[in-house]
Motif scaffolding. Structure first.
Motif, PDB file in Angstrom:
ATOM      1  N   LYS A 183       0.837  -1.209   0.000  1.00  0.00           N
ATOM      2  CA  LYS A 183       0.000   0.000   0.000  1.00  0.00           C
ATOM      3  C   LYS A 183       0.868   1.254   0.000  1.00  0.00           C
ATOM      4  O   LYS A 183       0.607   2.198  -0.760  1.00  0.00           O
ATOM      5  CB  LYS A 183      -0.918  -0.015   1.220  1.00  0.00           C
ATOM      6  N   ARG A 184       1.902   1.266   0.821  1.00  0.00           N
ATOM      7  CA  ARG A 184       2.800   2.424   0.860  1.00  0.00           C
ATOM      8  C   ARG A 184       3.631   2.519  -0.417  1.00  0.00           C
ATOM      9  O   ARG A 184       3.960   3.614  -0.871  1.00  0.00           O
ATOM     10  CB  ARG A 184       3.667   2.345   2.105  1.00  0.00           C
ATOM     11  N   LEU A 185       3.954   1.367  -0.993  1.00  0.00           N
ATOM     12  CA  LEU A 185       4.674   1.365  -2.259  1.00  0.00           C
ATOM     13  C   LEU A 185       3.810   1.980  -3.356  1.00  0.00           C
ATOM     14  O   LEU A 185       4.300   2.739  -4.195  1.00  0.00           O
ATOM     15  CB  LEU A 185       5.052  -0.076  -2.623  1.00  0.00           C
ATOM     16  N   ALA A 186       2.524   1.657  -3.334  1.00  0.00           N
ATOM     17  CA  ALA A 186       1.606   2.238  -4.322  1.00  0.00           C
ATOM     18  C   ALA A 186       1.535   3.750  -4.180  1.00  0.00           C
ATOM     19  O   ALA A 186       1.410   4.474  -5.172  1.00  0.00           O
ATOM     20  CB  ALA A 186       0.214   1.623  -4.158  1.00  0.00           C
ATOM     21  N   GLY A 187       1.614   4.232  -2.935  1.00  0.00           N
ATOM     22  CA  GLY A 187       1.578   5.668  -2.713  1.00  0.00           C
ATOM     23  C   GLY A 187       2.805   6.392  -3.208  1.00  0.00           C
ATOM     24  O   GLY A 187       2.757   7.600  -3.483  1.00  0.00           O
ATOM     25  N   MET A 188       3.914   5.685  -3.331  1.00  0.00           N
ATOM     26  CA  MET A 188       5.153   6.301  -3.818  1.00  0.00           C
ATOM     27  C   MET A 188       5.201   6.363  -5.344  1.00  0.00           C
ATOM     28  O   MET A 188       5.760   7.297  -5.914  1.00  0.00           O
ATOM     29  CB  MET A 188       6.367   5.517  -3.303  1.00  0.00           C
ATOM     30  N   HIS A 189       4.637   5.356  -5.992  1.00  0.00           N
ATOM     31  CA  HIS A 189       4.687   5.307  -7.453  1.00  0.00           C
ATOM     32  C   HIS A 189       3.688   6.296  -8.067  1.00  0.00           C
ATOM     33  O   HIS A 189       2.575   6.454  -7.555  1.00  0.00           O
ATOM     34  CB  HIS A 189       4.349   3.905  -7.961  1.00  0.00           C
TER      35      HIS A 189
ATOM     36  N   ALA B 273       1.588   1.621 -14.464  1.00  0.00           N
ATOM     37  CA  ALA B 273       1.701   0.175 -14.303  1.00  0.00           C
ATOM     38  C   ALA B 273       2.295  -0.219 -12.955  1.00  0.00           C
ATOM     39  O   ALA B 273       1.828  -1.177 -12.317  1.00  0.00           O
ATOM     40  CB  ALA B 273       2.541  -0.413 -15.437  1.00  0.00           C
ATOM     41  N   LEU B 274       3.320   0.497 -12.498  1.00  0.00           N
ATOM     42  CA  LEU B 274       3.964   0.131 -11.236  1.00  0.00           C
ATOM     43  C   LEU B 274       3.020   0.331 -10.051  1.00  0.00           C
ATOM     44  O   LEU B 274       2.986  -0.487  -9.128  1.00  0.00           O
ATOM     45  CB  LEU B 274       5.245   0.950 -11.042  1.00  0.00           C
ATOM     46  N   ARG B 275       2.263   1.417 -10.073  1.00  0.00           N
ATOM     47  CA  ARG B 275       1.289   1.626  -8.993  1.00  0.00           C
ATOM     48  C   ARG B 275       0.204   0.547  -9.046  1.00  0.00           C
ATOM     49  O   ARG B 275      -0.193   0.011  -7.999  1.00  0.00           O
ATOM     50  CB  ARG B 275       0.646   3.005  -9.100  1.00  0.00           C
ATOM     51  N   ASN B 276      -0.272   0.217 -10.242  1.00  0.00           N
ATOM     52  CA  ASN B 276      -1.300  -0.813 -10.359  1.00  0.00           C
ATOM     53  C   ASN B 276      -0.805  -2.167  -9.864  1.00  0.00           C
ATOM     54  O   ASN B 276      -1.546  -2.919  -9.224  1.00  0.00           O
ATOM     55  CB  ASN B 276      -1.772  -0.928 -11.807  1.00  0.00           C
ATOM     56  N   THR B 277       0.459  -2.481 -10.153  1.00  0.00           N
ATOM     57  CA  THR B 277       1.033  -3.739  -9.672  1.00  0.00           C
ATOM     58  C   THR B 277       1.081  -3.764  -8.150  1.00  0.00           C
ATOM     59  O   THR B 277       0.744  -4.771  -7.513  1.00  0.00           O
ATOM     60  CB  THR B 277       2.446  -3.933 -10.239  1.00  0.00           C
ATOM     61  N   ALA B 278       1.478  -2.643  -7.554  1.00  0.00           N
ATOM     62  CA  ALA B 278       1.513  -2.561  -6.094  1.00  0.00           C
ATOM     63  C   ALA B 278       0.110  -2.703  -5.503  1.00  0.00           C
ATOM     64  O   ALA B 278      -0.077  -3.371  -4.477  1.00  0.00           O
ATOM     65  CB  ALA B 278       2.147  -1.237  -5.663  1.00  0.00           C
ATOM     66  N   LEU B 279      -0.878  -2.098  -6.152  1.00  0.00           N
ATOM     67  CA  LEU B 279      -2.257  -2.215  -5.671  1.00  0.00           C
ATOM     68  C   LEU B 279      -2.779  -3.645  -5.798  1.00  0.00           C
ATOM     69  O   LEU B 279      -3.503  -4.138  -4.930  1.00  0.00           O
ATOM     70  CB  LEU B 279      -3.163  -1.249  -6.435  1.00  0.00           C
ATOM     71  N   LEU B 280      -2.422  -4.318  -6.880  1.00  0.00           N
ATOM     72  CA  LEU B 280      -2.813  -5.715  -7.047  1.00  0.00           C
ATOM     73  C   LEU B 280      -2.198  -6.584  -5.955  1.00  0.00           C
ATOM     74  O   LEU B 280      -2.868  -7.459  -5.382  1.00  0.00           O
ATOM     75  CB  LEU B 280      -2.390  -6.224  -8.425  1.00  0.00           C
ATOM     76  N   ASN B 281      -0.929  -6.344  -5.653  1.00  0.00           N
ATOM     77  CA  ASN B 281      -0.270  -7.094  -4.585  1.00  0.00           C
ATOM     78  C   ASN B 281      -0.876  -6.761  -3.222  1.00  0.00           C
ATOM     79  O   ASN B 281      -0.996  -7.632  -2.346  1.00  0.00           O
ATOM     80  CB  ASN B 281       1.226  -6.786  -4.578  1.00  0.00           C
ATOM     81  N   MET B 282      -1.249  -5.507  -3.047  1.00  0.00           N
ATOM     82  CA  MET B 282      -1.930  -5.100  -1.821  1.00  0.00           C
ATOM     83  C   MET B 282      -3.258  -5.836  -1.677  1.00  0.00           C
ATOM     84  O   MET B 282      -3.575  -6.397  -0.613  1.00  0.00           O
ATOM     85  CB  MET B 282      -2.167  -3.587  -1.851  1.00  0.00           C
ATOM     86  N   ALA B 283      -4.047  -5.842  -2.743  1.00  0.00           N
ATOM     87  CA  ALA B 283      -5.339  -6.532  -2.715  1.00  0.00           C
ATOM     88  C   ALA B 283      -5.158  -8.022  -2.446  1.00  0.00           C
ATOM     89  O   ALA B 283      -5.891  -8.615  -1.639  1.00  0.00           O
ATOM     90  CB  ALA B 283      -6.065  -6.326  -4.041  1.00  0.00           C
ATOM     91  N   SER B 284      -4.183  -8.644  -3.089  1.00  0.00           N
ATOM     92  CA  SER B 284      -3.950 -10.075  -2.917  1.00  0.00           C
ATOM     93  C   SER B 284      -3.556 -10.406  -1.483  1.00  0.00           C
ATOM     94  O   SER B 284      -4.057 -11.368  -0.893  1.00  0.00           O
ATOM     95  CB  SER B 284      -2.862 -10.536  -3.886  1.00  0.00           C
ATOM     96  N   SER B 285      -2.665  -9.604  -0.903  1.00  0.00           N
ATOM     97  CA  SER B 285      -2.187  -9.873   0.457  1.00  0.00           C
ATOM     98  C   SER B 285      -3.299  -9.709   1.482  1.00  0.00           C
ATOM     99  O   SER B 285      -3.481 -10.555   2.367  1.00  0.00           O
ATOM    100  CB  SER B 285      -1.020  -8.934   0.793  1.00  0.00           C
ATOM    101  N   TYR B 286      -4.053  -8.616   1.360  1.00  0.00           N
ATOM    102  CA  TYR B 286      -5.137  -8.393   2.319  1.00  0.00           C
ATOM    103  C   TYR B 286      -6.265  -9.404   2.126  1.00  0.00           C
ATOM    104  O   TYR B 286      -6.935  -9.784   3.088  1.00  0.00           O
ATOM    105  CB  TYR B 286      -5.664  -6.966   2.210  1.00  0.00           C
ATOM    106  N   ARG B 287      -6.484  -9.840   0.885  1.00  0.00           N
ATOM    107  CA  ARG B 287      -7.497 -10.875   0.649  1.00  0.00           C
ATOM    108  C   ARG B 287      -7.111 -12.167   1.367  1.00  0.00           C
ATOM    109  O   ARG B 287      -7.941 -12.831   2.002  1.00  0.00           O
ATOM    110  CB  ARG B 287      -7.650 -11.126  -0.850  1.00  0.00           C
ATOM    111  N   LYS B 288      -5.838 -12.550   1.280  1.00  0.00           N
ATOM    112  CA  LYS B 288      -5.375 -13.761   1.961  1.00  0.00           C
ATOM    113  C   LYS B 288      -5.454 -13.594   3.481  1.00  0.00           C
ATOM    114  O   LYS B 288      -5.807 -14.531   4.196  1.00  0.00           O
ATOM    115  CB  LYS B 288      -3.945 -14.082   1.534  1.00  0.00           C
ATOM    116  N   ALA B 289      -5.131 -12.388   3.969  1.00  0.00           N
ATOM    117  CA  ALA B 289      -5.251 -12.115   5.400  1.00  0.00           C
ATOM    118  C   ALA B 289      -6.706 -12.234   5.846  1.00  0.00           C
ATOM    119  O   ALA B 289      -7.008 -12.776   6.921  1.00  0.00           O
ATOM    120  CB  ALA B 289      -4.716 -10.724   5.713  1.00  0.00           C
ATOM    121  N   TYR B 290      -7.603 -11.745   5.020  1.00  0.00           N
ATOM    122  CA  TYR B 290      -9.047 -11.840   5.291  1.00  0.00           C
ATOM    123  C   TYR B 290      -9.485 -13.297   5.404  1.00  0.00           C
ATOM    124  O   TYR B 290     -10.229 -13.678   6.300  1.00  0.00           O
ATOM    125  CB  TYR B 290      -9.797 -11.133   4.166  1.00  0.00           C
ATOM    126  N   ASP B 291      -8.989 -14.143   4.498  1.00  0.00           N
ATOM    127  CA  ASP B 291      -9.378 -15.555   4.498  1.00  0.00           C
ATOM    128  C   ASP B 291      -8.827 -16.309   5.696  1.00  0.00           C
ATOM    129  O   ASP B 291      -9.433 -17.298   6.148  1.00  0.00           O
ATOM    130  CB  ASP B 291      -8.891 -16.237   3.213  1.00  0.00           C
TER     131      ASP B 291
END
Length: 206
Positions: free
Chosen positions: A87-93, A97-115
């Motif tokens: 999330k913080r990486l996305a805020g820096m980019h 494409a680089l920000r979108n990749t960081a957001l995708l990784n953010m979504a994936s990580s929090y989704r797994k944490a949610y599960d």
């Protein structure tokens, strides 16, 4: 961070795994604070561009450390730390494409944490949904990163849509943000949009 690094590198000592996690988290927060300080108006664009690669590398190293531990023993807390780093990486980019990749990784990580955390999932879900909504702004094709809409029904009374700004010059964003929020709220299953929009008059301009 310095003392934690020294403890981890000591030839003798007993350092718990949590110290490694905390050190990585502190590095991420430190980089985010340094990046925010560069935007205080006293630094030039050239200074920001020169410092950015170092800060991104610092966050990347922390993500690598946390990911290594999490691969051995996944936990909701570790995944949330990884998501927070992305999330913080996305805020820096800048947007792209680089920000979108960081957001995708953010979504994936929090989704797994949610599960992985069935008893207290509001924090992980909030950040998972936030990443999806930010991706929707940048690229509508990335709108659905998992069934977060259905998960929204678990915590309908824990959400409040709002905009916060401490600079009067940015007040003109408020109306734009409100229109965008109404659009995605209206796309949620009924009666959730109606319940959320009932609290909208809380926002006022003075």
């Amino acid at each position: 961070v310095l003392w934690l690094d020294r403890a981890l590198a000591a030839p003798r000592g007993d350092v718990p795994v949590r110290a490694v996690e905390q050190c990585a988290q502190f590095k991420v927060r430190q980089a985010a604070l340094q990046w925010a300080a560069l935007g205080d108006g006293t630094h030039t664009a050239a200074q920001r561009r020169q410092t950015l690669p170092h800060l991104i590398d610092q966050v990347g190293q922390a993500i690598t450390e946390l990911t290594f531990i999490n691969q051995r023993a996944p936990t909701s807390e570790r995944l949330a730390l990884i998501g927070g780093a992305h999330k913080r990486l996305a805020g820096m980019h800048p947007p792209g494409a680089l920000r979108n990749t960081a957001l995708l990784n953010m979504a994936s990580s929090y989704r797994k944490a949610y599960d992985l955390q069935p008893d207290n999932r509001a924090y992980a879900f909030t950040n998972w949904a936030l990443a999806c909504l930010l991706l929707a702004q940048a690229n509508p094709a990335e709108w659905d990163h998992g069934p977060w809409r259905e998960a929204f029904t678990e915590f309908p009374d824990r959400f409040m849509v709002g905009t916060d700004t401490f600079t009067p010059e940015r007040w003109y964003y408020i109306e734009e943000h409100a229109k965008w929020s109404r659009a995605w709220l209206a796309d949620l299953p009924a009666p959730l949009p109606a319940a959320a929009l009932m609290r909208e008059p809380m926002l006022s301009r003075s």
